[in-house]
Structure formats: structure tokens, C-alpha cells
Scaffold this active site. Sequence first.
Site, mmCIF file in Angstrom:
data_model
loop_
_atom_site.group_PDB
_atom_site.id
_atom_site.type_symbol
_atom_site.label_atom_id
_atom_site.label_comp_id
_atom_site.label_asym_id
_atom_site.label_seq_id
_atom_site.Cartn_x
_atom_site.Cartn_y
_atom_site.Cartn_z
ATOM 1 N N LEU A 71 13.681 -1.652 25.279
ATOM 2 C CA LEU A 71 12.607 -2.312 26.013
ATOM 3 C C LEU A 71 11.972 -1.401 27.057
ATOM 4 C CD1 LEU A 71 14.280 -5.801 26.585
ATOM 5 C CD2 LEU A 71 12.882 -5.034 24.650
ATOM 6 N N HIS A 72 10.647 -1.523 27.187
ATOM 7 C CA HIS A 72 9.883 -0.806 28.200
ATOM 8 C C HIS A 72 8.984 -1.807 28.922
ATOM 9 C CE1 HIS A 72 6.622 -1.097 25.319
ATOM 10 N NE2 HIS A 72 7.308 -0.381 24.427
ATOM 11 N N LYS B 247 -1.065 -7.282 21.712
ATOM 12 C CA LYS B 247 -2.216 -6.755 20.982
ATOM 13 C C LYS B 247 -2.012 -5.303 20.564
ATOM 14 C CE LYS B 247 -5.900 -9.668 22.900
ATOM 15 N NZ LYS B 247 -7.198 -9.646 23.618
ATOM 16 N N HIS C 187 7.151 -4.498 26.915
ATOM 17 C CA HIS C 187 7.948 -5.663 26.526
ATOM 18 C C HIS C 187 8.139 -6.620 27.710
ATOM 19 C CE1 HIS C 187 9.549 -2.620 23.538
ATOM 20 N NE2 HIS C 187 9.200 -3.610 22.748
#
Length: 279
Positions: free
Chosen positions: A29-30, A145, A33
Site C-alpha cells: 500500500l501507498h 481512476k 491506496h
Amino acid sequence: MKVISSIQELRDQLRGQNRTAFVPTMGNLHEGHLSLMRLARQHGDPVVASIFVNRLQFGPNEDFDKYPRTLQDDIEKLQKENVYVLFAPTERDMYPEPQEYRVQPPDDLGGILEGEFRPGFFTGVCTVVAKLMACVQPRVAVFGKKDYQQLMIVRRMCQQLALPVDIVAAETVRDTDGLALSSRNRYLSDAERSEAPELARTLQRVRERVLAGERDLGKLEQDARTHLAGRGWAPDYISIRRRANLIAPNAAELDAGEPLVVLAAAKLGATRLIDNLEI
């Protein structure tokens, strides 16, 4: 935050919840996220995240075994975001027997762009997302997106299968130099990382030329591919499409101001990056 791997335990934990907001991920995760988790909290409660590296969406020459798995670090990040449950199933939990039934999107949406260069990818995505939806039973689910085509395919899948979940679209999170955040950015060398924002800059120039009135979209796309190739990239595609269905617009639609999006995928060294920009 509860960390759960069993589907039955997950269902027991969420029984009676009717406003669940769900964010499916593959982990590593970054900030992109984590922004999805915050948006999810605006649309429902509790927030449930999942981490599952889905073998079904990796092709034979792709990086399933190399995909970074950082569960403990991910858990700490999600705890800070007040996520209620992390569903982190093993492959045996998700696929206790061979997954013979698949959810396949139509070719007009799943066989173009990413689907052309990654055959079977969206079938893997749709299959695991449908299964995760059945496990979590959320009221809303948040998708970024950044993966524009995936967002559209998942939204249409939920509509056509009458899944009672609203798909919320989250804006792409970018680094200060414009590079879209991605788990694959970690594979870039220092020199490649310095060059990587050129993909976003190229899309911005395409956007500006369309808004300035250029109508030869084929030339615009070719110019962008040539530009990147001249800087050492290997473009798979740069394509201007209608936002509504990812079909290439005709002249009448351009003149009528049809909402568009330019999508791109290109390799920089060994790392394949994707990005898009709405027009």
C-alpha cells in the site's frame, strides 16, 4: 482493526452491517491506496479493505511471484486509517478448489487497450472482484481512476449482474512531479524514476492539443508515441477514447464536446507504467 483470512469469519464479523464501504487491493500500500480508504469512509461505515494478490489476473510472463508482499507494513498503515476489517485471505481461502467459473467482460471493453496487451487480465479481475463482493457484501466500493479501464469494467459488471453495490471513483494520486503513484514505481532505477513523469507530461500535452481544437486524433496519438519512444520508452498504446465506453470518438462527437480520456501504457526499462488523463 481485525485481520481476517476466513470467508466465513468475515461474514460473521460483518453480519448486520448494511453501510459497508469496501476497498479491494493487492497490498504493497501507498498513499494512493490510503486515499481510497479515506474516500470510502465518506461513503459508508465500516470500512473494509482486502489484500489479495490474485493469480488469475497475471499472465504467464508477468510478475506474480515478484509482486511485493508487505502485509505487516500494510496492516500498520490501515490501522492508522481506522479500517474496521482487513480481509487478507490466502490463495487456499479464496480458491479452495480450482476456480473453474470465471466472469468474463465483453470484448468491446475487456479486449481493448489493457485487454489487448494483457489477455485474460480483466477476466481475472472480474472474477476476483465478484467473489470479493460476495464475501464482503458492501454497499459501496471504491476504485481508483488510475486504473480507468478496470474502473469502467467493474462498474458495468456490477450493473449487469445486479450487484447491489455503488462504485465510487477516486481521483489519481500523484507525486509532486506528476508521476501517478503505483506499487510498480519501486522497480524503477533512479534514472528511470527521474524520467517517469514524462508519461504524465505527454498525456497533458495531448489533452492541451485536443482542447485547442486539434481533430486528427490518430496523428496526436502517433506524435505522443514517437515522443516517448525517442526518450527510450516502449509504448504499448496511447489512445484517446470516449469516457462513456472507451470507444474512439468520431468527428461529430468531437465537435459536440464529447467527454474524452487519453489512456497510455508504456515500458520504461523493465517496468510497465500506465496512466490516463480526462479531457
